[in-house]
Write a protein that holds these residues in place. Structure first.
Motif, mmCIF file in Angstrom:
data_model
loop_
_atom_site.group_PDB
_atom_site.id
_atom_site.type_symbol
_atom_site.label_atom_id
_atom_site.label_comp_id
_atom_site.label_asym_id
_atom_site.label_seq_id
_atom_site.Cartn_x
_atom_site.Cartn_y
_atom_site.Cartn_z
ATOM 1 N N SER A 181 -4.160 16.871 32.805
ATOM 2 C CA SER A 181 -4.167 16.258 31.474
ATOM 3 C C SER A 181 -5.583 16.249 30.892
ATOM 4 O O SER A 181 -5.770 16.424 29.690
ATOM 5 C CB SER A 181 -3.609 14.832 31.536
ATOM 6 O OG SER A 181 -4.582 13.930 32.018
ATOM 7 N N GLY A 182 -6.569 16.036 31.766
ATOM 8 C CA GLY A 182 -7.963 16.069 31.299
ATOM 9 C C GLY A 182 -8.338 17.467 30.825
ATOM 10 O O GLY A 182 -8.940 17.642 29.756
ATOM 11 N N ASP A 183 -7.945 18.476 31.613
ATOM 12 C CA ASP A 183 -8.206 19.877 31.211
ATOM 13 C C ASP A 183 -7.571 20.160 29.851
ATOM 14 O O ASP A 183 -8.194 20.741 28.965
ATOM 15 C CB ASP A 183 -7.583 20.854 32.224
ATOM 16 C CG ASP A 183 -8.310 20.861 33.559
ATOM 17 O OD1 ASP A 183 -9.421 20.306 33.641
ATOM 18 O OD2 ASP A 183 -7.750 21.433 34.525
ATOM 19 N N SER A 184 -6.292 19.747 29.709
ATOM 20 C CA SER A 184 -5.563 20.071 28.472
ATOM 21 C C SER A 184 -6.198 19.386 27.266
ATOM 22 O O SER A 184 -6.321 19.990 26.197
ATOM 23 C CB SER A 184 -4.102 19.600 28.542
ATOM 24 O OG SER A 184 -3.479 20.180 29.622
ATOM 25 N N ALA A 185 -6.587 18.109 27.438
ATOM 26 C CA ALA A 185 -7.195 17.393 26.314
ATOM 27 C C ALA A 185 -8.520 18.055 25.926
ATOM 28 O O ALA A 185 -8.818 18.206 24.727
ATOM 29 C CB ALA A 185 -7.409 15.927 26.684
ATOM 30 N N ALA A 186 -9.298 18.474 26.933
ATOM 31 C CA ALA A 186 -10.580 19.134 26.629
ATOM 32 C C ALA A 186 -10.328 20.440 25.877
ATOM 33 O O ALA A 186 -11.029 20.757 24.900
ATOM 34 C CB ALA A 186 -11.348 19.397 27.925
ATOM 35 N N GLU A 187 -9.315 21.196 26.307
ATOM 36 C CA GLU A 187 -8.985 22.455 25.613
ATOM 37 C C GLU A 187 -8.559 22.187 24.173
ATOM 38 O O GLU A 187 -8.961 22.894 23.243
ATOM 39 C CB GLU A 187 -7.832 23.174 26.328
ATOM 40 C CG GLU A 187 -8.301 24.047 27.468
ATOM 41 C CD GLU A 187 -7.149 24.422 28.405
ATOM 42 O OE1 GLU A 187 -5.984 24.419 27.951
ATOM 43 O OE2 GLU A 187 -7.441 24.699 29.582
ATOM 44 N N ALA A 188 -7.729 21.153 23.988
ATOM 45 C CA ALA A 188 -7.236 20.841 22.639
ATOM 46 C C ALA A 188 -8.390 20.412 21.733
ATOM 47 O O ALA A 188 -8.451 20.803 20.561
ATOM 48 C CB ALA A 188 -6.173 19.749 22.715
ATOM 49 N N VAL A 189 -9.314 19.635 22.263
ATOM 50 C CA VAL A 189 -10.467 19.196 21.472
ATOM 51 C C VAL A 189 -11.329 20.405 21.100
ATOM 52 O O VAL A 189 -11.731 20.562 19.938
ATOM 53 C CB VAL A 189 -11.282 18.145 22.265
ATOM 54 C CG1 VAL A 189 -12.687 18.024 21.722
ATOM 55 C CG2 VAL A 189 -10.584 16.794 22.217
ATOM 56 N N ALA A 190 -11.585 21.275 22.078
ATOM 57 C CA ALA A 190 -12.403 22.466 21.791
ATOM 58 C C ALA A 190 -11.730 23.311 20.708
ATOM 59 O O ALA A 190 -12.390 23.757 19.762
ATOM 60 C CB ALA A 190 -12.599 23.281 23.068
ATOM 61 N N ALA A 191 -10.413 23.478 20.816
ATOM 62 C CA ALA A 191 -9.689 24.289 19.829
ATOM 63 C C ALA A 191 -9.760 23.634 18.451
ATOM 64 O O ALA A 191 -9.925 24.319 17.436
ATOM 65 C CB ALA A 191 -8.236 24.458 20.258
ATOM 66 N N SER A 192 -9.670 22.306 18.393
ATOM 67 C CA SER A 192 -9.688 21.641 17.082
ATOM 68 C C SER A 192 -11.084 21.720 16.453
ATOM 69 O O SER A 192 -11.217 21.827 15.242
ATOM 70 C CB SER A 192 -9.199 20.191 17.195
ATOM 71 O OG SER A 192 -10.248 19.342 17.564
ATOM 72 N N LEU A 193 -12.122 21.701 17.283
ATOM 73 C CA LEU A 193 -13.483 21.850 16.734
ATOM 74 C C LEU A 193 -13.649 23.245 16.133
ATOM 75 O O LEU A 193 -14.241 23.410 15.066
ATOM 76 C CB LEU A 193 -14.528 21.613 17.832
ATOM 77 C CG LEU A 193 -14.675 20.165 18.331
ATOM 78 C CD1 LEU A 193 -15.595 20.101 19.541
ATOM 79 C CD2 LEU A 193 -15.216 19.254 17.227
ATOM 80 N N VAL A 194 -13.096 24.251 16.814
ATOM 81 C CA VAL A 194 -13.177 25.626 16.306
ATOM 82 C C VAL A 194 -12.344 25.745 15.024
ATOM 83 O O VAL A 194 -12.803 26.275 14.005
ATOM 84 C CB VAL A 194 -12.684 26.641 17.372
ATOM 85 C CG1 VAL A 194 -12.577 28.042 16.782
ATOM 86 C CG2 VAL A 194 -13.621 26.638 18.580
ATOM 87 N N ALA A 195 -11.117 25.184 15.066
ATOM 88 C CA ALA A 195 -10.202 25.322 13.924
ATOM 89 C C ALA A 195 -10.797 24.714 12.662
ATOM 90 O O ALA A 195 -10.599 25.218 11.558
ATOM 91 C CB ALA A 195 -8.868 24.661 14.250
ATOM 92 N N ARG A 196 -11.539 23.624 12.822
ATOM 93 C CA ARG A 196 -12.103 22.961 11.636
ATOM 94 C C ARG A 196 -13.514 23.450 11.326
ATOM 95 O O ARG A 196 -14.226 22.845 10.518
ATOM 96 C CB ARG A 196 -12.105 21.448 11.839
ATOM 97 C CG ARG A 196 -10.694 20.853 11.854
ATOM 98 C CD ARG A 196 -10.757 19.373 12.075
ATOM 99 N NE ARG A 196 -11.479 18.732 10.988
ATOM 100 C CZ ARG A 196 -10.913 18.028 10.004
ATOM 101 N NH1 ARG A 196 -9.623 17.893 9.984
ATOM 102 N NH2 ARG A 196 -11.650 17.473 9.060
ATOM 103 N N GLY A 197 -13.903 24.541 11.987
ATOM 104 C CA GLY A 197 -15.208 25.131 11.691
ATOM 105 C C GLY A 197 -16.373 24.284 12.166
ATOM 106 O O GLY A 197 -17.502 24.468 11.724
ATOM 107 N N GLU A 198 -16.118 23.319 13.082
ATOM 108 C CA GLU A 198 -17.211 22.481 13.572
ATOM 109 C C GLU A 198 -17.891 23.105 14.779
ATOM 110 O O GLU A 198 -18.842 22.572 15.324
ATOM 111 C CB GLU A 198 -16.669 21.088 13.939
ATOM 112 C CG GLU A 198 -16.190 20.319 12.720
ATOM 113 C CD GLU A 198 -15.490 19.033 13.111
ATOM 114 O OE1 GLU A 198 -16.165 18.102 13.539
ATOM 115 O OE2 GLU A 198 -14.243 18.978 13.010
ATOM 116 N N ARG A 199 -17.323 24.223 15.221
ATOM 117 C CA ARG A 199 -17.892 24.892 16.381
ATOM 118 C C ARG A 199 -17.452 26.346 16.337
ATOM 119 O O ARG A 199 -16.331 26.631 15.906
ATOM 120 C CB ARG A 199 -17.355 24.233 17.652
ATOM 121 C CG ARG A 199 -17.897 24.788 18.926
ATOM 122 C CD ARG A 199 -17.436 23.971 20.107
ATOM 123 N NE ARG A 199 -18.045 24.490 21.323
ATOM 124 C CZ ARG A 199 -17.409 25.254 22.198
ATOM 125 N NH1 ARG A 199 -16.155 25.577 22.016
ATOM 126 N NH2 ARG A 199 -18.044 25.697 23.277
#
Ligand SMILES: Cc1cc2nc3c(=O)[nH]c(=O)nc-3n(C[C@H](O)[C@H](O)[C@H](O)COP(=O)(O)OP(=O)(O)OC[C@H]3O[C@@H](n4cnc5c(N)ncnc54)[C@H](O)[C@@H]3O)c2cc1C
Length: 461
Positions: A439-457
């Motif tokens: 669950s920790g891995d998945s949450a980290a992946e989802a956060v990384a993806a959302s930062l990319v999706a919103r152009g924050e990374r």
């Protein structure tokens, strides 16, 4: 004045889930700070010293061969495992008599065993139709979520003996009674573990092996890697959030970030204040997802004397109050450690007793199951997880009737910049250490993806 820090992601909780999330974020080049309420890491895993540099675990401890993610993490952290002691005969106490048996099937009447077998077969077959990532979409979700496991047992398990045995198996896995649990939740859990045998078995199942040096080492090693990103004694009280910012308030520190990962048992997530408040459905979910009740009890002896009698140390007792025991001695067998669980009703009842009275009841039970040598342990320890301010029950949360079908998606769906992790949010081995890490891995992946999706990374190359 509270200390303040700024980071990319604020992780709440330094159990296996929060630390695994932080470790993955860090490996992906995303900065994070972990805020932990206790003065230690590990959450529901905790090593307890028994002298001579040896420990017993008063929280989660076993790993099994299909729990591949936690095993992989242990390898990455340089940790090893050793098999649970399983040589010899088991003991069953039933209708006032003790039976010794080998393998998984005790010597009981053919009728009782056939009844138990058909119930297990039905539950396993039904569980195969429940998608662990979305139990509410199962073809019979509504029907199964409208009844407790107990209601199902009344119609599908015909003998009292098989009902008693199944209830014992249920208490062992969920630390709750069949009448507490939605049938759909039971099926989801079986689905996420890969079958009832995987949940119940020692060899090859969830009780197969133990972590050398104790399971808390997994969290301790991750925290060492993370260094001063982990802040102890920092209970999170309030999270202020907008679409792309969070400010996480603890008593003496506040941390600003782009996202938060809240890695707590779902019940505890609603003890944090949110500004703006949580949407109605998320808050209502957290009003409906209680924790089980368990007290883990261990008695220490000069040696594991039951081994000399040809016994594994594994006993089941329909009478209780200890209904399940294991040999929990260190790898070298010194001292001998008998482990017993008080679960569900027994944990609620004996949890309210004075510690000395509870100890007497547990030792009396060990003596009934293993003989007079169990009567005078050198030492004894027990831990009631419902008493713990930052846990409030164990092994984990479960869904009563109606919760999965009314609020299922709210368990994992992020709310704005706030993501959820923790063993309960896992789709594989939900409720277990393996699930917590996943669950920790998945949450980290989802956060990384959302930062990319919103152009924050930028997406990693
Ligand atoms: C007695 C017992 C036996 C078990 N046996 C096994 C087993 O043999 N095998 C197995 O795989 N699993 C077992 N489990 C379950 C396993 O321990 C858990 O599934 C797993 O450790 C959960 O990890 P987590 O990170 O999701 O949650 P937790 O470990 O609960 O971590 C949450 C963290 O958040 C912290 N926290 C809480 N509130 C706040 C707040 N407001 N602010 C900041 N921090 C906060 C807590 O202190 C804790 O450190 C057992 C559990 C118990 C209690």
């Amino acid at each position: 004045m509270a200390d303040s820090r700024e980071t990319d992601v604020v992780v709440v909780g330094a159990g296996l889930a929060g630390l695994a999330a932080a470790r993955k974020l860090t490996a992906d080049g995303i900065d994070c700070v972990v805020l932990e309420a206790r003065d230690r890491v590990g959450g529901r895993t905790l090593n307890h010293s028994i002298g001579d540099g040896k420990i017993v675990e008063v929280g989660g401890q076993w790993v099994g061969p299909t729990q591949t993610r936690v095993l992989e993490l242990m390898r990455e952290l340089g940790l090893e495992s050793f098999p649970t002691y399983d040589k010899g005969e088991h003991v069953l106490e039933y209708e006032g008599a003790l039976n010794r048996y080998t393998g998984t099937i005790p010597k009981l009447s053919k009728r009782l065993l056939a009844d138990f077998g058909q119930a297990q077969w039905k539950l396993d077959r039904m569980a195969r139709t429940v998608p662990a990532d979305a139990p509410w979409t199962a073809p019979k979700a509504k029907d199964w979520d409208s009844q407790t496991l107990w209601s199902w047992m009344r119609r599908n398990v015909y003998t009292q003996g098989a009902r008693d045995a199944l209830s014992l198996g249920v208490e062992a896995v969920w630390a709750a009674q069949p009448e507490d649990l939605s049938l759909l939740h039971v099926l989801f859990y079986i689905s996420s573990a890969g079958g009832l045998d995987a949940l119940w078995d020692t060899q090859g199942g969830a009780q197969d092996s133990r972590v050398t040096g104790g399971s808390q080492l997994i969290s301790i090693r991750m925290a060492e890697e993370l260094g001063d990103r982990v802040v102890l004694d920092a209970p999170v009280r309030r999270i202020v959030h907008s679409s792309d910012r969070v400010t996480v308030h603890s008593d003496e520190i506040e941390v600003e970030g782009r996202r938060a990962i809240v890695a707590l048992p779902p019940t505890l997530t609603c003890r944090i204040a949110y500004d703006p408040p949580m949407p109605a459905l998320r808050d209502q979910l957290t009003q409906r997802i209680p924790q089980g009740a368990v007290i883990k009890c261990m008695a220490m002896y000069e040696k594991p004397f039951w081994r000399d009698q040809g016994l594994t140390g594994q006993a089941t007792s329909i009478e209780g109050p200890v209904k399940l025991t294991f040999d929990n001695s260190p790898p070298d067998g010194s001292p001998g450690v008998l482990l017993g669980f008080l679960e569900g009703t027994q944990a609620r009842t004996l949890g309210a007793w004075q510690p000395e009275r509870r100890r007497e009841a547990v030792i009396e039970c060990f003596t009934r199951l293993f003989g007079r040598e169990a009567q005078s342990p050198l030492d004894y320890v027990d831990k009631s997880w419902a008493d713990e301010e930052w846990t409030r029950g164990c092994y984990g949360c479960y869904m009563p009737t109606g919760a999965w079908t009314a609020y299922g998606p709210q368990l994992r769906d992020p709310v704005g910049p706030i993501h959820w992790a923790g063993a309960e949010t896992a789709t594989v081995w939900s409720g277990y250490m393996d699930g917590a890490v996943r669950s920790g891995d998945s949450a980290a992946e989802a956060v990384a993806a959302s930062l990319v999706a919103r152009g924050e990374r930028f997406a990693p190359a």
